[in-house]
Design a protein around this motif. Structure first.
Motif, PDB file in Angstrom:
ATOM      1  N   THR A 247       0.841  -1.206   0.000  1.00 38.93           N
ATOM      2  CA  THR A 247       0.000   0.000   0.000  1.00 38.93           C
ATOM      3  C   THR A 247       0.871   1.249   0.000  1.00 38.93           C
ATOM      4  O   THR A 247       1.923   1.298   0.643  1.00 38.93           O
ATOM      5  CB  THR A 247      -0.944  -0.018   1.218  1.00 38.93           C
ATOM      6  N   GLY A 262      -6.197  -2.696   3.048  1.00 36.85           N
ATOM      7  CA  GLY A 262      -5.815  -3.924   2.366  1.00 36.85           C
ATOM      8  C   GLY A 262      -4.502  -3.808   1.612  1.00 36.85           C
ATOM      9  O   GLY A 262      -3.724  -2.865   1.785  1.00 36.85           O
ATOM     10  N   ARG A 263      -4.257  -4.760   0.726  1.00 36.90           N
ATOM     11  CA  ARG A 263      -3.018  -4.811  -0.039  1.00 36.90           C
ATOM     12  C   ARG A 263      -3.100  -3.873  -1.235  1.00 36.90           C
ATOM     13  O   ARG A 263      -4.122  -3.763  -1.897  1.00 36.90           O
ATOM     14  CB  ARG A 263      -2.755  -6.237  -0.528  1.00 36.90           C
ATOM     15  N   ASP A 281      -8.531  -4.631  -0.783  1.00 39.65           N
ATOM     16  CA  ASP A 281      -7.362  -4.631  -1.664  1.00 39.65           C
ATOM     17  C   ASP A 281      -7.573  -3.744  -2.900  1.00 39.65           C
ATOM     18  O   ASP A 281      -8.639  -3.732  -3.514  1.00 39.65           O
ATOM     19  CB  ASP A 281      -7.057  -6.045  -2.138  1.00 39.65           C
ATOM     20  N   ALA A 299     -13.046  -3.822  -2.608  1.00 37.41           N
ATOM     21  CA  ALA A 299     -11.819  -4.071  -3.374  1.00 37.41           C
ATOM     22  C   ALA A 299     -11.890  -3.409  -4.747  1.00 37.41           C
ATOM     23  O   ALA A 299     -12.886  -3.530  -5.457  1.00 37.41           O
ATOM     24  CB  ALA A 299     -11.593  -5.567  -3.525  1.00 37.41           C
TER      25      ALA A 299
END
Length: 353
Positions: A247, A262-263, A281, A299
């Motif tokens: 991130t 999230g990622r 994400d 997401a």
């Protein structure tokens, strides 16, 4: 332009090497051994420089460039002037970034002011702190009791690493930053002035006054996260604040307690996330976005700059406005409002006549 004083040039590359790194092919008849000695913008590049272009706004600059080699997408290849070799890539900016990393490796993360490993005079490292070989601690930095720092990490001047903090390998902790109650993974970049792990904003409010609620969680920052200057990340209240791997967080961002990012999310400057917000994400927040607490951005969702988000946003959605709504609805509403104001203005003018 690149200043060799601040960013020393590491190596030149020949055209063939540039093409190989970018996963591209040189045009027929181009001499693969010709050297690239630098990188520059389209307007300032010379015959020994590499440039790139992937935005239609710069078509005129592309047509006038004097760069020796230019990374472009196929749609702009015919605009490259005769004196410049076009190296076609589906992602010119990404390819350019890979070459820049070869040319200027010291620009990838903040470096030690001493450019040497070890604990500098004037730094304070507690006797119970554990530093692996290859850690650099600059003058004025403070490493607290029980802290652990991995090999290759640089702790810049006047950074303060609190008790029991864990920092992984090959990280960069910027000057004047503070880290407490936190666990950081590998290759994390913390720019100057960042605050990690301080109290979250938690109070039990009542008509008689507001009681402070102890914030007993941590901040967990996973691998390859980058945190911009003067950003603040509060520790969790009763659970952890989490920043997912990869991130990227811009300058001047506020992340409240218990937030879970999230990622590979992107959070642009001056955004604010109230407590217990969740970004799944690959979510993206534009500049100055505000999130109410206890909501979820799905997401891959994207929120336009200066939007105020009061409720959950579905996966993959694009929202904007205040309060935020689906982008198409926001555009229609804005167009209707603009037309309504124009009609009202014309009507007022007619009445005055």
């Amino acid at each position: 332009m690149a200043d060799p004083v601040f960013f020393p040039f590491a190596t030149s590359l020949d055209f063939g090497e540039v093409a190989s790194i970018c996963g591209a092919s040189l045009p027929e008849g181009v001499e693969a051994g010709r050297r690239v000695e630098g990188a520059a913008a389209l307007e300032t590049a010379g015959p020994a420089d590499l440039a790139y272009m992937d935005n239609p706004k710069y078509v005129e600059a592309l047509a006038a460039t004097k760069a020796g080699l230019c990374l472009v997408s196929a749609r702009f290849a015919d605009r490259v002037p005769a004196g410049t070799v076009a190296l076609i890539s589906p992602t010119p900016y990404h390819a350019f970034a890979r070459i820049l990393a070869r040319f200027f490796p010291t620009a990838l993360r903040p470096e030690s002011v001493f450019a040497s490993q070890g604990v500098a005079p004037g730094a304070i490292v507690h006797a119970t702190a554990v530093l692996e070989a290859g850690v650099t601690v600059d003058p004025g930095a403070v490493i607290g009791p029980g802290a652990e720092i991995g090999a290759g990490t640089v702790v810049a001047s006047h950074a303060v690493i609190g008790p029991q903090v864990r920092i992984g390998r090959n990280c960069s902790i910027g000057a004047g930053s503070t880290i407490q109650a936190a666990l950081l993974g590998n290759r994390v970049i913390v720019h100057p002035g960042v605050r990690i792990g301080q109290d979250g904003f938690g109070f039990a409010m009542s008509p008689k006054g507001h009681m402070k609620v102890p914030q007993i969680g941590r901040v967990i920052i996973q691998d390859d996260v980058e945190i911009g200057a003067n950003t603040t990340i509060d520790r969790g209240a009763s659970r952890d604040t989490v920043i997912g791997e990869g991130t990227k967080i811009d300058n001047l961002v506020q992340i409240g307690h218990n937030c879970v990012i999230g990622r590979h999310c992107v959070i642009c400057a001056q955004s604010g996330l109230a407590g217990s917000s969740t970004l799944e994400d690959f979510a993206v927040l534009g500049g100055q976005v505000g999130l109410a607490g206890h909501l979820t951005i799905g997401a891959g969702a994207q929120i336009a700059a200066q939007s105020g988000v009061a409720g959950d946003v579905p996966r993959g959605a694009r929202y904007g406005g205040y309060p935020a709504q689906p982008a198409l609805s926001w555009a229609r509403e804005s167009a209707w409002l603009k037309a309504a104001v124009a009609r009202r203005g014309r009507k007022a003018g007619d009445n005055q006549e």
